[in-house]
Design a protein around this motif. Structure first.
Motif, PDB file in Angstrom:
ATOM      1  N   PRO A  77      15.392  -4.907  12.153  1.00  0.00           N
ATOM      2  CA  PRO A  77      16.716  -4.284  12.310  1.00  0.00           C
ATOM      3  C   PRO A  77      17.822  -5.202  11.804  1.00  0.00           C
ATOM      4  O   PRO A  77      17.813  -6.405  12.058  1.00  0.00           O
ATOM      5  N   ASN A  79      21.673  -5.517  12.286  1.00  0.00           N
ATOM      6  CA  ASN A  79      22.629  -5.000  13.260  1.00  0.00           C
ATOM      7  C   ASN A  79      24.053  -5.456  12.963  1.00  0.00           C
ATOM      8  O   ASN A  79      24.279  -6.593  12.536  1.00  0.00           O
ATOM      9  N   ILE A  81      27.319  -6.357  14.897  1.00  0.00           N
ATOM     10  CA  ILE A  81      27.569  -6.819  16.257  1.00  0.00           C
ATOM     11  C   ILE A  81      29.033  -7.214  16.401  1.00  0.00           C
ATOM     12  O   ILE A  81      29.610  -7.829  15.496  1.00  0.00           O
ATOM     13  N   TYR A  89      26.445  -4.334  20.324  1.00  0.00           N
ATOM     14  CA  TYR A  89      26.307  -3.620  19.061  1.00  0.00           C
ATOM     15  C   TYR A  89      27.526  -2.727  18.833  1.00  0.00           C
ATOM     16  O   TYR A  89      27.973  -2.027  19.746  1.00  0.00           O
ATOM     17  N   THR A  91      28.230   0.233  17.782  1.00  0.00           N
ATOM     18  CA  THR A  91      27.625   1.539  17.503  1.00  0.00           C
ATOM     19  C   THR A  91      28.635   2.573  17.020  1.00  0.00           C
ATOM     20  O   THR A  91      28.249   3.563  16.385  1.00  0.00           O
ATOM     21  N   TYR A  96      27.408   0.688  11.121  1.00  0.00           N
ATOM     22  CA  TYR A  96      26.257   0.473  11.998  1.00  0.00           C
ATOM     23  C   TYR A  96      25.152   1.476  11.676  1.00  0.00           C
ATOM     24  O   TYR A  96      23.982   1.097  11.516  1.00  0.00           O
ATOM     25  N   LYS A 100      21.507   0.736   9.965  1.00  0.00           N
ATOM     26  CA  LYS A 100      20.451   0.921  10.962  1.00  0.00           C
ATOM     27  C   LYS A 100      19.476   2.044  10.610  1.00  0.00           C
ATOM     28  O   LYS A 100      18.273   1.936  10.875  1.00  0.00           O
ATOM     29  N   ILE A 347      27.124  -9.549  11.071  1.00  0.00           N
ATOM     30  CA  ILE A 347      25.879  -8.825  10.788  1.00  0.00           C
ATOM     31  C   ILE A 347      24.714  -9.805  10.899  1.00  0.00           C
ATOM     32  O   ILE A 347      24.766 -10.902  10.352  1.00  0.00           O
ATOM     33  N   ASN A 350      17.500  -9.080  13.521  1.00  0.00           N
ATOM     34  CA  ASN A 350      16.835  -9.356  14.791  1.00  0.00           C
ATOM     35  C   ASN A 350      15.436  -9.877  14.489  1.00  0.00           C
ATOM     36  O   ASN A 350      14.449  -9.139  14.511  1.00  0.00           O
TER      37      ASN A 350
END
Length: 418
Positions: A77, A79, A81, A89, A91, A96, A100, A347, A350
């Protein structure tokens, strides 16, 4: 007389060597990107192999390296953030969802990242057109690296010259191109690892061709039957039928009955055969070294599997993938975030998804993260549940850091309540 002979037309052509086209170099048409690369680079190597990005992938070692890195980047992933104490996150930001799940209308996030990483490994550069609507990025469209030429103008602004299918050249500013580049000697164009290692790849391709020719034209008999005298027709027919009857996997290891003084002589591997295998293994090492992938991940070393697999995975993430994580994270922040947004968001990949380990290792880590054994807790219950893809706990203290738990004999107590 000799001087006149210099200008005299020769009636018979001399037998002399002429340059000939390389045999076996076939192209799909005038629009084949390999044809353009062949015209630009001459196409050849010292080993005689023709190496381009698509040809190089025919080597299994390089294919394994490229797919291993590309698939790892694709499945992790990426992400967006929010900066700050909570680091949650973002979202609600349009970027995003783009990073994603859906970068464009026909690709998933995995397919987009895998394709971009594949081109980055083979060509040293990967490009995507940034499509905006009302100052918001709505799509990222991958572009063939062979059709893009990055340049700096007189004001030190990056420009990208993109050649369309109709031959027209479109000049795009840096704000409209998402550019991933590998190591570069000018800071503008990334260096292609395939070009830098094309001699090693060429030797590997030629070694594979030599092995293929051996299977096609070489004598693959396991041994020979010799006789001091000439065999009669009847004896030869019986012997041939006996050999054919013993052929096949079901008859492996069975002995033959020899007549008329025949002796069986088994062929042994020669030093040349052993050297050929050694050369092929050495080329695998060279390609693995160029792409930054440990040998065991190319299925070369059986001894590194088992108890050492966890350390091998950590080594791969730290020394092979960490470089690409940094390339992606900094390039996305540069191209996809405004200067104002860079102060609010960042960014990040993970990479923990590749370092989860066994269930026992995860349990030990999470108990310590929650404060087991008197250790200062550094994760909440909901943060642990999120890493395990579990729904949030709606209880009162699930989002709060607890207090260290001290284990005294068989009783666990909370010192804050004593």
């Amino acid at each position: 007389m000799k001087l006149l002979n210099l200008f005299r037309a020769k009636t018979t052509p001399e037998a002399q060597s002429r340059p000939q086209a390389s045999v076996g170099q076939l192209f799909d048409g005038l629009d084949d990107p390999d044809l353009l690369a062949f015209m630009r680079n001459g196409g050849g190597t010292a080993s005689g192999a023709y190496v381009t990005a698509s040809k190089a992938l025919q080597n299994m070692a390089l294919l394994r390296c490229v797919t291993l890195i590309s698939e790892s980047i694709g499945m992790l992933p990426l992400n967006l953030i929010e900066r700050g104490d909570e680091k949650k996150y973002a979202t609600t930001h349009p970027l995003y969802r783009l990073l994603k799940s859906r970068p464009n209308q026909w690709q998933t996030a995995y397919e987009f990242k895998s394709l971009m990483q594949l081109r980055l490994l083979l060509h040293g550069n990967a490009y995507a057109r940034i499509i905006r609507s009302r100052d918001q990025i709505i799509q990222l469209i991958p572009i063939d690296p062979a059709l893009v030429t990055p340049k700096l103008d007189d004001q030190w602004n990056m420009q990208y010259h993109y050649q369309r299918k109709n031959g027209e050249t479109l000049i795009l500013p840096a704000s409209e191109i998402f550019h991933l580049r590998d190591l570069s000697d000018d800071g503008i164009v990334g260096l292609s690892r395939v070009k830098l290692a094309r001699e090693a790849i060429g030797i590997a391709l030629q070694a594979e061709k030599a092995a293929a020719r051996l299977f096609k034209n070489g004598v693959m008999a396991g041994g020979a039957l010799s006789s001091p005298d000439k065999l009669s027709d009847e004896a030869y027919t019986k012997l041939q039928a006996s050999v054919e009857a013993k052929a096949g996997a079901d008859n492996a290891g069975r002995w033959m009955i020899l007549e008329e003084g025949l002796k069986a002589e088994q062929f042994a591997n020669t030093a040349a055969d052993a050297q050929h295998i050694e050369n092929r293994n050495h080329q695998i090492e060279e390609i693995a070294r160029a792409m930054g992938v440990p040998r065991p991940l190319l299925m070369m070393d059986d001894t590194s599997w088992g108890s050492g697999i966890e350390q091998l995975g950590i080594f791969f993430v730290q020394y092979s993938l960490q470089h690409w994580f940094t390339v992606w994270e900094q390039a996305t922040e540069r191209s996809l975030l405004t200067p104002e947004e860079c102060g609010k968001y960042f960014i990040k990949f993970n990479e923990r998804a590749l370092l989860r380990g066994t269930l026992k290792d995860q349990a030990d880590f999470f108990t310590k993260a929650l404060g087991s054994g008197g250790q200062q807790p550094f994760m909440t219950a909901n943060q642990v549940r999120e890493l395990l893809d579990m729904s949030k706990d709606k209880s009162k203290h699930a989002d709060e850091l607890g207090t260290p738990l001290i284990k005294d004999k068989n009783v666990t107590t909370n010192p804050a309540k004593n």
